[in-house]
Design a protein around this motif. Structure first.
Motif, PDB file in Angstrom:
ATOM      1  N   LEU A   7       0.893  -1.138   0.087  1.00  0.00           N
ATOM      2  CA  LEU A   7      -0.009   0.125  -0.148  1.00  0.00           C
ATOM      3  C   LEU A   7       0.886   1.409   0.108  1.00  0.00           C
ATOM      4  O   LEU A   7       0.682   2.061  -0.806  1.00  0.00           O
ATOM      5  N   SER A   8       1.782   1.383   0.886  1.00  0.00           N
ATOM      6  CA  SER A   8       2.727   2.473   0.992  1.00  0.00           C
ATOM      7  C   SER A   8       3.462   2.710  -0.497  1.00  0.00           C
ATOM      8  O   SER A   8       3.767   3.754  -0.723  1.00  0.00           O
ATOM      9  N   ARG A   9       3.739   1.491  -1.050  1.00  0.00           N
ATOM     10  CA  ARG A   9       4.572   1.647  -2.286  1.00  0.00           C
ATOM     11  C   ARG A   9       3.615   2.289  -3.298  1.00  0.00           C
ATOM     12  O   ARG A   9       4.280   3.194  -3.975  1.00  0.00           O
ATOM     13  N   LYS A  10       2.303   1.910  -3.219  1.00  0.00           N
ATOM     14  CA  LYS A  10       1.563   2.276  -4.278  1.00  0.00           C
ATOM     15  C   LYS A  10       1.247   4.136  -4.193  1.00  0.00           C
ATOM     16  O   LYS A  10       1.274   4.923  -4.867  1.00  0.00           O
ATOM     17  N   LEU A  11       1.347   4.448  -2.726  1.00  0.00           N
ATOM     18  CA  LEU A  11       1.168   5.672  -2.165  1.00  0.00           C
ATOM     19  C   LEU A  11       2.464   6.812  -2.703  1.00  0.00           C
ATOM     20  O   LEU A  11       2.256   7.693  -3.333  1.00  0.00           O
ATOM     21  N   ILE A  12       3.336   5.973  -2.586  1.00  0.00           N
ATOM     22  CA  ILE A  12       4.736   6.473  -2.805  1.00  0.00           C
ATOM     23  C   ILE A  12       4.709   6.914  -4.365  1.00  0.00           C
ATOM     24  O   ILE A  12       5.013   7.893  -5.027  1.00  0.00           O
ATOM     25  N   GLN A  13       4.342   5.677  -5.080  1.00  0.00           N
ATOM     26  CA  GLN A  13       4.316   5.866  -6.775  1.00  0.00           C
ATOM     27  C   GLN A  13       3.193   6.839  -7.272  1.00  0.00           C
ATOM     28  O   GLN A  13       3.654   7.781  -7.978  1.00  0.00           O
ATOM     29  N   ASN A  14       2.240   7.005  -6.348  1.00  0.00           N
ATOM     30  CA  ASN A  14       1.323   8.329  -6.694  1.00  0.00           C
ATOM     31  C   ASN A  14       1.595   9.549  -6.380  1.00  0.00           C
ATOM     32  O   ASN A  14       1.698  10.408  -7.224  1.00  0.00           O
ATOM     33  N   LEU A  15       2.331   9.770  -5.433  1.00  0.00           N
ATOM     34  CA  LEU A  15       2.943  10.923  -4.816  1.00  0.00           C
ATOM     35  C   LEU A  15       4.170  11.457  -5.745  1.00  0.00           C
ATOM     36  O   LEU A  15       4.259  12.429  -6.371  1.00  0.00           O
ATOM     37  N   ALA A  16       4.965  10.413  -6.192  1.00  0.00           N
ATOM     38  CA  ALA A  16       6.045  10.573  -7.341  1.00  0.00           C
ATOM     39  C   ALA A  16       5.445  10.940  -8.451  1.00  0.00           C
ATOM     40  O   ALA A  16       6.123  12.071  -9.308  1.00  0.00           O
ATOM     41  N   CYS A  33      12.458   7.512  -5.833  1.00  0.00           N
ATOM     42  CA  CYS A  33      13.770   7.409  -5.089  1.00  0.00           C
ATOM     43  C   CYS A  33      13.809   8.537  -3.766  1.00  0.00           C
ATOM     44  O   CYS A  33      14.400   8.027  -2.709  1.00  0.00           O
ATOM     45  N   LEU A  34      13.761   9.749  -4.209  1.00  0.00           N
ATOM     46  CA  LEU A  34      13.807  10.766  -3.243  1.00  0.00           C
ATOM     47  C   LEU A  34      12.915  10.679  -2.232  1.00  0.00           C
ATOM     48  O   LEU A  34      13.145  10.985  -1.063  1.00  0.00           O
ATOM     49  N   ILE A  35      11.546  10.406  -2.416  1.00  0.00           N
ATOM     50  CA  ILE A  35      10.420  10.169  -1.437  1.00  0.00           C
ATOM     51  C   ILE A  35      11.036   8.910  -0.415  1.00  0.00           C
ATOM     52  O   ILE A  35      10.960   8.945   0.751  1.00  0.00           O
ATOM     53  N   GLN A  36      11.498   7.742  -1.214  1.00  0.00           N
ATOM     54  CA  GLN A  36      12.021   6.882  -0.205  1.00  0.00           C
ATOM     55  C   GLN A  36      13.160   6.906   0.679  1.00  0.00           C
ATOM     56  O   GLN A  36      12.895   6.742   1.740  1.00  0.00           O
ATOM     57  N   TRP A  95      11.061  18.910   0.569  1.00  0.00           N
ATOM     58  CA  TRP A  95      12.282  18.211   0.030  1.00  0.00           C
ATOM     59  C   TRP A  95      12.618  18.155  -1.425  1.00  0.00           C
ATOM     60  O   TRP A  95      13.656  18.248  -1.853  1.00  0.00           O
ATOM     61  N   ILE A  96      11.641  17.615  -2.136  1.00  0.00           N
ATOM     62  CA  ILE A  96      11.856  17.380  -3.510  1.00  0.00           C
ATOM     63  C   ILE A  96      11.937  18.820  -4.366  1.00  0.00           C
ATOM     64  O   ILE A  96      12.559  19.046  -5.017  1.00  0.00           O
ATOM     65  N   GLU A  97      11.236  19.728  -4.007  1.00  0.00           N
ATOM     66  CA  GLU A  97      11.240  21.077  -4.458  1.00  0.00           C
ATOM     67  C   GLU A  97      12.637  21.771  -4.405  1.00  0.00           C
ATOM     68  O   GLU A  97      13.200  22.489  -5.137  1.00  0.00           O
ATOM     69  N   GLY A  98      13.234  21.556  -3.004  1.00  0.00           N
ATOM     70  CA  GLY A  98      14.159  22.162  -2.640  1.00  0.00           C
ATOM     71  C   GLY A  98      15.533  21.389  -3.375  1.00  0.00           C
ATOM     72  O   GLY A  98      16.378  22.145  -3.833  1.00  0.00           O
ATOM     73  N   LEU A  99      15.523  20.347  -3.431  1.00  0.00           N
ATOM     74  CA  LEU A  99      16.594  19.310  -4.069  1.00  0.00           C
ATOM     75  C   LEU A  99      16.524  19.839  -5.543  1.00  0.00           C
ATOM     76  O   LEU A  99      17.613  19.652  -6.159  1.00  0.00           O
ATOM     77  N   ALA A 100      15.532  20.023  -6.142  1.00  0.00           N
ATOM     78  CA  ALA A 100      15.337  20.340  -7.594  1.00  0.00           C
ATOM     79  C   ALA A 100      16.155  21.238  -8.124  1.00  0.00           C
ATOM     80  O   ALA A 100      17.291  21.237  -8.760  1.00  0.00           O
ATOM     81  N   VAL A 101      16.020  22.298  -6.931  1.00  0.00           N
ATOM     82  CA  VAL A 101      16.966  23.641  -7.430  1.00  0.00           C
ATOM     83  C   VAL A 101      18.538  23.230  -6.869  1.00  0.00           C
ATOM     84  O   VAL A 101      19.491  23.753  -7.539  1.00  0.00           O
TER      85      VAL A 101
END
Length: 214
Positions: A7-16, A33-36, A95-101
């Motif tokens: 379930l959490s894998r599915k959530l992670i995929q959706n969020l990604a 990968c960054l969410i994990q 986290w993801i927005e910050g790392l992107a820059v």
């Protein structure tokens, strides 16, 4: 595989999927990968009662150990630049927005990021006092003379002469942007707030090791 982790894998995929559409520079696999990685870091935090994100201490460790930042004042400012909603935690989206820059930003994005880091009081200008504080903080270990303050004051005036295009004794965003476009090295004039290329490479190799290269 337990039902919970599936379930959490599915959530992670959706969020990604959502985040990779909202944030430039990362594809869906990389976002996943960054969410994990974020979840792993969250699990290591001592403050168990704070599930809402990475706390300042944990984030500073990452900035220091993974990205080679050393200046306390600058690390605190980078934390604030990531923490867009000012709740003292870095959420997964931040986290993801910050790392992107941080990792892959364009020159424009990096100019904006560095300016935000250096504008200590958030008033839209980098003042003489702010420059003095940051330079003192980053140079103090290298200065050996009796009164380093004088040397730093001189340095502030030299920088202003070079970067203050409208001669109002402080740097506006357009002053800063213009100066950096003319001389890219001025991007981190007041202290290292972006990781070096080798740190980025090591982080990406580690974070994205299981992903097929595009």
């Amino acid at each position: 595989m337990s039902e919970m982790s599936a379930l959490s894998r599915k959530l992670i995929q959706n969020l990604a999927e959502t985040l990779s559409k909202q944030v430039k520079h990362f594809n869906k696999t990389e976002a996943e990968c960054l969410i994990q990685l974020f979840n792993t870091l969250l699990g290591e935090q001592t403050e168990r009662k704070a599930p809402n994100g990475l706390d300042r201490g944990k984030f500073r460790n990452i900035l220091h150990n993974t990205f080679g930042l050393t200046d306390d004042m600058i690390m605190d400012r980078v934390f604030r630049a990531f923490d867009k909603d000012n709740d003292s935690y870095i959420s997964v989206k931040e986290w993801i927005e910050g790392l992107a820059v941080f990792l892959r930003g364009t020159l424009n994005e990096k100019i904006k990021f560095c300016f935000d880091v250096y504008d200590l009081n958030g008033d839209g200008y980098i003042s003489r006092e702010e420059m003095f504080h940051m330079l003192k903080s980053s140079l103090i270990r290298q200065l050996t003379e009796e009164d380093p303050d004088e040397g730093i004051k001189d340095l502030v005036e030299i920088i202003l002469k070079k970067m203050d295009y409208d001669h109002d004794g402080r740097l506006s965003y357009s002053d800063f942007e213009k100066a950096v476009r003319e001389e890219n090295l001025l991007l981190e004039a007041f202290g290292s707030c972006l990781p070096e290329a080798k740190c980025i490479q090591a982080f990406e190799q580690h974070a994205f090791q299981d992903t097929p290269s595009p």
